[in-house]
Design a protein around this motif. Structure first.
Motif, PDB file in Angstrom:
ATOM      1  N   SER A   1       0.838  -1.207   0.000  1.00  0.00           N
ATOM      2  CA  SER A   1       0.000   0.000   0.000  1.00  0.00           C
ATOM      3  C   SER A   1       0.871   1.254   0.000  1.00  0.00           C
ATOM      4  N   SER A   2       2.031   1.174  -0.671  1.00  0.00           N
ATOM      5  CA  SER A   2       3.010   2.258  -0.649  1.00  0.00           C
ATOM      6  C   SER A   2       2.758   3.315  -1.708  1.00  0.00           C
ATOM      7  N   THR A   3       1.515   3.466  -2.126  1.00  0.00           N
ATOM      8  CA  THR A   3       1.153   4.520  -3.058  1.00  0.00           C
ATOM      9  C   THR A   3      -0.224   5.040  -2.676  1.00  0.00           C
ATOM     10  N   SER A   4      -0.494   6.294  -2.988  1.00  0.00           N
ATOM     11  CA  SER A   4      -1.780   6.886  -2.631  1.00  0.00           C
ATOM     12  C   SER A   4      -2.927   6.323  -3.466  1.00  0.00           C
ATOM     13  N   SER A   5      -2.607   5.701  -4.596  1.00  0.00           N
ATOM     14  CA  SER A   5      -3.641   5.134  -5.461  1.00  0.00           C
ATOM     15  C   SER A   5      -4.070   3.762  -4.933  1.00  0.00           C
ATOM     16  N   LYS A   6      -5.301   3.683  -4.448  1.00  0.00           N
ATOM     17  CA  LYS A   6      -5.800   2.416  -3.923  1.00  0.00           C
ATOM     18  C   LYS A   6      -5.944   1.360  -5.009  1.00  0.00           C
ATOM     19  N   ALA A   7      -6.056   1.806  -6.263  1.00  0.00           N
ATOM     20  CA  ALA A   7      -6.190   0.858  -7.366  1.00  0.00           C
ATOM     21  C   ALA A   7      -4.929   0.033  -7.566  1.00  0.00           C
ATOM     22  N   LEU A   8      -3.791   0.487  -7.002  1.00  0.00           N
ATOM     23  CA  LEU A   8      -2.515  -0.206  -7.169  1.00  0.00           C
ATOM     24  C   LEU A   8      -2.154  -1.067  -5.967  1.00  0.00           C
ATOM     25  N   HIS A   9      -2.956  -1.054  -4.930  1.00  0.00           N
ATOM     26  CA  HIS A   9      -2.645  -1.846  -3.738  1.00  0.00           C
ATOM     27  C   HIS A   9      -2.864  -3.324  -4.025  1.00  0.00           C
ATOM     28  N   TYR A  10      -1.912  -4.148  -3.595  1.00  0.00           N
ATOM     29  CA  TYR A  10      -1.992  -5.572  -3.922  1.00  0.00           C
ATOM     30  C   TYR A  10      -1.506  -6.445  -2.763  1.00  0.00           C
ATOM     31  N   LYS A  11      -1.780  -7.731  -2.907  1.00  0.00           N
ATOM     32  CA  LYS A  11      -1.253  -8.755  -2.009  1.00  0.00           C
ATOM     33  C   LYS A  11      -0.540  -9.804  -2.856  1.00  0.00           C
ATOM     34  N   VAL A  12       0.563 -10.319  -2.329  1.00  0.00           N
ATOM     35  CA  VAL A  12       1.307 -11.350  -3.038  1.00  0.00           C
ATOM     36  C   VAL A  12       1.934 -12.282  -2.000  1.00  0.00           C
ATOM     37  N   VAL A  13       1.991 -13.561  -2.304  1.00  0.00           N
ATOM     38  CA  VAL A  13       2.576 -14.563  -1.406  1.00  0.00           C
ATOM     39  C   VAL A  13       3.952 -14.921  -1.927  1.00  0.00           C
ATOM     40  N   LEU A  14       4.978 -14.732  -1.078  1.00  0.00           N
ATOM     41  CA  LEU A  14       6.365 -14.905  -1.496  1.00  0.00           C
ATOM     42  C   LEU A  14       7.105 -15.862  -0.562  1.00  0.00           C
ATOM     43  N   PRO A  15       8.172 -16.511  -1.071  1.00  0.00           N
ATOM     44  CA  PRO A  15       9.005 -17.337  -0.184  1.00  0.00           C
ATOM     45  C   PRO A  15       9.635 -16.488   0.920  1.00  0.00           C
ATOM     46  N   LEU A  16       9.862 -17.076   2.077  1.00  0.00           N
ATOM     47  CA  LEU A  16      10.438 -16.346   3.208  1.00  0.00           C
ATOM     48  C   LEU A  16      11.814 -15.776   2.888  1.00  0.00           C
ATOM     49  N   TYR A  17      12.551 -16.417   1.989  1.00  0.00           N
ATOM     50  CA  TYR A  17      13.902 -15.950   1.676  1.00  0.00           C
ATOM     51  C   TYR A  17      13.902 -14.779   0.688  1.00  0.00           C
ATOM     52  N   VAL A  18      12.731 -14.367   0.206  1.00  0.00           N
ATOM     53  CA  VAL A  18      12.609 -13.231  -0.713  1.00  0.00           C
ATOM     54  C   VAL A  18      12.033 -12.045   0.055  1.00  0.00           C
ATOM     55  N   LYS A  19      12.755 -10.919   0.024  1.00  0.00           N
ATOM     56  CA  LYS A  19      12.371  -9.748   0.820  1.00  0.00           C
ATOM     57  C   LYS A  19      12.253  -8.494  -0.060  1.00  0.00           C
ATOM     58  N   PRO A  20      11.535  -7.470   0.423  1.00  0.00           N
ATOM     59  CA  PRO A  20      11.380  -6.234  -0.364  1.00  0.00           C
ATOM     60  C   PRO A  20      12.704  -5.514  -0.580  1.00  0.00           C
ATOM     61  N   VAL A  21      12.911  -5.041  -1.780  1.00  0.00           N
ATOM     62  CA  VAL A  21      14.076  -4.231  -2.122  1.00  0.00           C
ATOM     63  C   VAL A  21      13.629  -2.828  -2.541  1.00  0.00           C
ATOM     64  N   LEU A  22      12.511  -2.745  -3.263  1.00  0.00           N
ATOM     65  CA  LEU A  22      11.989  -1.460  -3.723  1.00  0.00           C
ATOM     66  C   LEU A  22      10.462  -1.534  -3.731  1.00  0.00           C
ATOM     67  N   THR A  23       9.832  -0.536  -3.119  1.00  0.00           N
ATOM     68  CA  THR A  23       8.371  -0.457  -3.133  1.00  0.00           C
ATOM     69  C   THR A  23       7.879   0.917  -3.582  1.00  0.00           C
ATOM     70  N   LYS A  24       8.783   1.854  -3.817  1.00  0.00           N
ATOM     71  CA  LYS A  24       8.405   3.165  -4.310  1.00  0.00           C
ATOM     72  C   LYS A  24       8.167   3.091  -5.817  1.00  0.00           C
ATOM     73  N   PRO A  25       7.037   3.599  -6.332  1.00  0.00           N
ATOM     74  CA  PRO A  25       6.791   3.560  -7.777  1.00  0.00           C
ATOM     75  C   PRO A  25       7.966   4.133  -8.562  1.00  0.00           C
ATOM     76  N   THR A  26       8.476   3.347  -9.518  1.00  0.00           N
ATOM     77  CA  THR A  26       9.672   3.714 -10.270  1.00  0.00           C
ATOM     78  C   THR A  26       9.465   3.416 -11.747  1.00  0.00           C
ATOM     79  N   GLU A  27       9.627   4.427 -12.594  1.00  0.00           N
ATOM     80  CA  GLU A  27       9.472   4.239 -14.032  1.00  0.00           C
ATOM     81  C   GLU A  27      10.583   3.330 -14.559  1.00  0.00           C
ATOM     82  N   ILE A  28      10.232   2.394 -15.426  1.00  0.00           N
ATOM     83  CA  ILE A  28      11.215   1.541 -16.081  1.00  0.00           C
ATOM     84  C   ILE A  28      11.459   2.107 -17.476  1.00  0.00           C
ATOM     85  N   GLU A  29      12.627   2.653 -17.674  1.00  0.00           N
ATOM     86  CA  GLU A  29      12.949   3.361 -18.911  1.00  0.00           C
ATOM     87  C   GLU A  29      12.839   2.442 -20.119  1.00  0.00           C
TER      88      GLU A  29
END
Length: 365
Positions: free
Chosen positions: A32-60
């Motif tokens: 929920s790291s953005t003000s747009s509720k339409a972009l809020h999501y849930k995802v199930v990940l392995p315990l050994y995988v952790k967040p690195v970037l959650t700020k919206p970032t354009e991919i050039e």
């Protein structure tokens, strides 16, 4: 779209992990790291995988925005796995699968296996790909979903990508499936399309109806041929409104074939494009049970120096005694992907809804 190669890789369809194993080895990420509720999501990940970037970032170069990057934090514990979530907002209705194939082309990914899904909101896909990053051979699995925008017009197209090194794919393929399979939107909409629809209901030459996206304008042409009903559909291409779709409906006075209908109707185009009527191919009709026959052909039409490339797509078929002949003129996807995808999807909606009273499109108010 890159050609699909013969896959030598596992492509599991269902997670076989037990609930107990999943509870011990996976975690649920709530974004929920953005003000747009339409972009809020849930995802199930392995315990050994952790967040690195959650700020919206354009991919050039891709036109998409990354809203989640998760990576293996302790390489010695597990082979490297990376999970990426990104989206693009598109104003007009297109297929989720066409959008994903376009992004994969831009990324240089080679498709080695895929599954295709059909819904009233279009075609979706689950894709396995391969790509060399310098000296590293990486295997990725992508999934695409689409959801109409909450704050603005159009729809958000999401991809979730899970990537590992080729030599580790046998070990990680089910972790990868688990990571992309449980991606969901928190504030999901019931309407999965970028646009709402309008309908045409007519009774000449006999009763028929179909839906089309609201961004298109429809006009009934005044053709002088008795028993022939002709509609033109126009859409904005660039900054100009252009007629891109012709729809003809008829009830022949004698038994005919789809090729005869096509040859007869195509004669009006032969002098324009300087080509003969194409040979039709039968279509496996998966979307509209009301169609008794469906045939198609596609021709590439270029100007003299081939700088402007267009595609002419034909559909011919019948539903009971009513025959139809549809033409779509579209920019080539290599030159104008979004215009091509919008045109393609509009004609698909017409075909899928033609006299299809059981279609869920009928729930539209």
């Amino acid at each position: 779209m890159n050609n699909k190669t013969q896959s030598a890789y596992l492509f599991p369809q269902n997670v076989s992990y037990s609930i107990e194993y999943q509870k011990e080895n996976f975690w649920r990420c709530v974004y929920s790291s953005t003000s747009s509720k339409a972009l809020h999501y849930k995802v199930v990940l392995p315990l050994y995988v952790k967040p690195v970037l959650t700020k919206p970032t354009e991919i050039e170069g891709l036109g998409i925005t990354m809203i989640g990057l998760y990576q293996t934090t302790k390489v010695q514990a597990k082979p490297y796995l990376e999970v990426t979530i990104a989206y693009e907002t598109i104003e007009n209705e297109i297929n989720g699968s066409d959008w994903l194939y376009h992004i994969l082309d831009l990324m240089g990914e080679v498709i080695i296996d895929k599954r295709v899904f059909f819904a009233e909101s279009g075609e979706y896909t689950d894709v396995l790909t391969q790509k060399m990053y310098d000296s590293e051979n990486m295997i990725s699995r992508f999934r695409v979903i689409k959801d109409s925008g909450m704050e603005a017009e159009g729809a958000n197209f999401f991809l979730i990508k899970a990537t590992c090194h080729k030599e580790n794919y046998v070990v990680l393929n089910e972790d990868i499936l688990q990571s992309i399979a449980w991606f969901t939107l928190i504030n999901e909409n019931e309407w999965k399309m970028a646009e709402s629809l309008k309908s045409i209901n007519a009774d000449n030459p006999e009763k028929f109806s179909f839906y089309y996206p609201v961004s298109w304008s429809v006009k009934q042409a005044e053709d002088s041929i008795l028993g022939l009903s002709h509609y033109t559909l126009a859409h904005i291409i660039g900054h100009k409104k252009k007629n891109m779709i012709n729809l003809f409906f008829m009830v022949p006075g004698k038994e005919v074939t789809a090729q005869f209908i096509s040859d007869t109707m195509f004669k009006r185009l032969e002098d324009i494009f300087h080509i003969g009527s194409p040979t039709l191919k039968n279509v496996m009709n998966k979307r509209n049970v009301k169609l008794d026959q469906l045939w198609t052909a596609q021709i590439e039409i270029n100007n003299e120096d081939k700088k402007i490339r267009n595609l002419l797509t034909l559909y011919v078929g019948c539903t009971e005694s009513l025959w139809f002949y549809f033409e779509l003129i579209s920019p080539h996807p290599d030159q104008s992907f979004y215009d091509w995808a919008v045109n393609k999807r509009a004609l698909e909606i017409i075909l899928n809804s033609l006299n299809n009273f059981d279609s869920e499109f009928n729930n539209i108010g």
